[in-house]
Design an enzyme around this catalytic site. Structure first.
Site, mmCIF file in Angstrom:
data_model
loop_
_atom_site.group_PDB
_atom_site.id
_atom_site.type_symbol
_atom_site.label_atom_id
_atom_site.label_comp_id
_atom_site.label_asym_id
_atom_site.label_seq_id
_atom_site.Cartn_x
_atom_site.Cartn_y
_atom_site.Cartn_z
ATOM 1 N N ASP A 1 93.848 21.328 -41.004
ATOM 2 C CA ASP A 1 93.594 22.738 -41.318
ATOM 3 C C ASP A 1 94.776 23.412 -42.030
ATOM 4 O OD1 ASP A 1 95.209 22.561 -39.085
ATOM 5 O OD2 ASP A 1 94.042 23.902 -37.828
ATOM 6 N N SER B 1 90.979 17.919 -37.145
ATOM 7 C CA SER B 1 92.170 18.525 -36.519
ATOM 8 C C SER B 1 92.607 17.779 -35.254
ATOM 9 C CB SER B 1 91.918 19.999 -36.238
ATOM 10 O OG SER B 1 91.645 20.654 -37.451
ATOM 11 N N ARG C 1 81.702 22.647 -38.106
ATOM 12 C CA ARG C 1 81.019 23.413 -39.145
ATOM 13 C C ARG C 1 80.755 22.539 -40.349
ATOM 14 N NH1 ARG C 1 84.122 28.036 -41.536
ATOM 15 N NH2 ARG C 1 85.856 26.613 -41.182
#
Length: 459
Positions: free
Chosen positions: A197, A144, A76
């Site tokens: 995250d 991540s 994203r």
């Protein structure tokens, strides 16, 4: 035959028991492993990674900031407009892009060029923005995958996980790769923070509430990050940050201890997993595994009794066929005849014509496994609070735990059990100063906020 099934459930209930005395041991063991991990690299089963984030956002940040969230088959890009304490986030736009499979096993520059071109397009779609005539755009990068971080803007890839296998990226600095790819695209943007995250969840929580000291992810996987005093980190080299604080990414999923309530089902699941002997705590508490533990219990019952009648066991023998949303739906079935339980058994496992007693037994198995998970997660949180001297008698400071992840957000029984266990372990008095709140989108919003709190243009 019912007796045989009931014996299996009774055994499970006993082995999964988490009395407060046992949870106190878990909390103490967690705090001990944390201290060992802060003392030296490799000193503990939990990595206690120094994030180099020494300033958490506090709501005063202003300006336009970007985030890139890369952690799976999609990534994203986000654009966030911040307007200070009064108005906070005034605009937030994002775009999701799926990564073509061939780029996940190609070479590093192809992957990063693909990402940078999507970012460049996202920026181009804004049109001209005079704000950036004389200054660079700034980006928070959530990555991540396991990284050895060396500063807030650099980290070398230790190994890929999930569906990625790009060999030439291993050992390379992922920020430098992205920065180079953006330059090739003619995009004047600086990566001002590389985070994971969980650190982002802590930041997103802290932005709206200064009292947030711990960020936890309870979703498919599980992890926790928290704010530590820099002086309490012996392995931190060089001069201490001006703020005196440092965010630590615990990687608590790899915690293990003899005081954890581990059953034969957990041992078998671990043996057959992709990473045997690792992530033991995560395998007990995270959403990825709850349904699988329940399936293994049901399989044992079906082998030892005929309570399910004659049915094709193919589905019941399929690993990971039960997901956490199924377990949650079963656990929350409020119909008098447990109709939803019957539907789940029939649809997922091809077990039909069950008696009400059998359905109740299925609900109880879900309850035992989920309660153990929620209570262990609470014990982990208490371990962190005790490590930093919070939530103890006489500590009047407010301490807020920001939690993200579907297991906490959507599984009501799990959430209620976690919260009541915190109260039970902290005690009536101390628990008044500790609260839990949902923090959403640590990996997106959290990254943009850390970019803002570590901007090169802050005086």
């Amino acid at each position: 035959m019912v007796a045989a099934a009931e014996r299996v459930v009774a055994g499970l209930r006993e082995e999964c028991a988490t009395p407060a005395s046992r949870l106190d041991e878990v909390a103490a063991a967690m705090a001990g492993e944390m201290a060992a991990g802060l003392a030296e690299e490799g000193g503990s089963k939990i990595k206690m990674i120094v994030s180099y984030v020494d300033n958490l956002p506090n709501g005063s940040e202003e300006g336009l900031f970007y985030a890139l969230d890369l952690g799976g088959t999609n990534f994203r890009v986000l654009r966030v407009q911040l307007a200070g304490k009064e108005r906070r986030v005034v605009k937030r736009e994002s775009r999701e892009v799926s990564i073509p499979p061939h780029l996940m096993s190609g070479n590093s520059s192809e992957l990063f060029c693909f990402i940078a071109s999507a970012l460049a397009k996202f920026v181009a779609d804004e049109g001209h923005n005079a704000v950036f005539n004389d200054k660079q755009r700034e980006l928070g990068f959530t990555f991540s995958f396991p990284v050895r971080q060396t500063s807030i803007t650099s980290g070398t890839l230790i190994k890929w996980t999930k569906a990625f296998s790009i060999d030439d990226a291993v050992g390379e600095d992922v920020v430098a790769e992205l920065q180079m790819a953006m330059e090739k695209q003619g995009l004047d943007m600086r990566v001002s923070a590389l985070i994971n995250d969980t650190v982002g969840t802590l930041a997103a929580g802290s932005y709206y509430d200064d009292d947030v000291v711990v960020g936890v992810i309870l979703g498919t996987g599980s992890n926790a990050a928290y704010l530590e005093k820099a002086s309490a980190i012996p392995k931190l080299e060089g001069e201490l940050p001006k703020s005196g604080n440092m965010v630590i990414n615990t990687e608590w999923g790899n915690f293990s201890s003899s005081c954890l309530p581990i059953t034969e089902y957990d041992e078998a699941l671990d043996r057959e997993s992709l990473n045997p002997g690792e992530q033991i705590f995560e395998k007990l508490i995270s959403g990825m595994y709850l349904g699988e533990i329940v399936r293994r219990v049901l399989l044992k019952i079906s082998l030892q009794s005929s309570i399910f009648g004659n049915f094709d066991q193919t589905k019941l023998k399929t690993r990971f066929i039960l997901r956490t949303p199924d377990i949650s739906a079963i656990h929350h079935d409020g119909t008098p005849d447990l109709r939803i339980v019957a539907e789940k058994l029939a649809d997922n496992l091809k077990i039909t014509d069950t008696s009400l007693e059998t359905r109740k037994m299925f609900v109880e198995i879900c309850d035992i496994v989920t309660r153990r998970s929620a209570r262990l997660a609470a014990a982990g949180i208490v371990g962190i609070l005790r490590k930093i001297g919070r939530g103890i008698p006489g500590d009047k400071r407010k301490s807020v735990i920001a939690i993200d992840g579907g297991l906490y957000e959507h599984y009501t029984e799990f959430r209620h059990c976690l919260e009541s266990t915190l109260t039970e372990l902290l005690g009536e008095e101390a628990s008044k100063s500790v609260t839990v709140k949902l923090a959403n989108d640590g990996s997106g919003l959290g990254a943009a906020l850390i970019a803002a709190s570590h901007s090169q243009y802050l005086n």
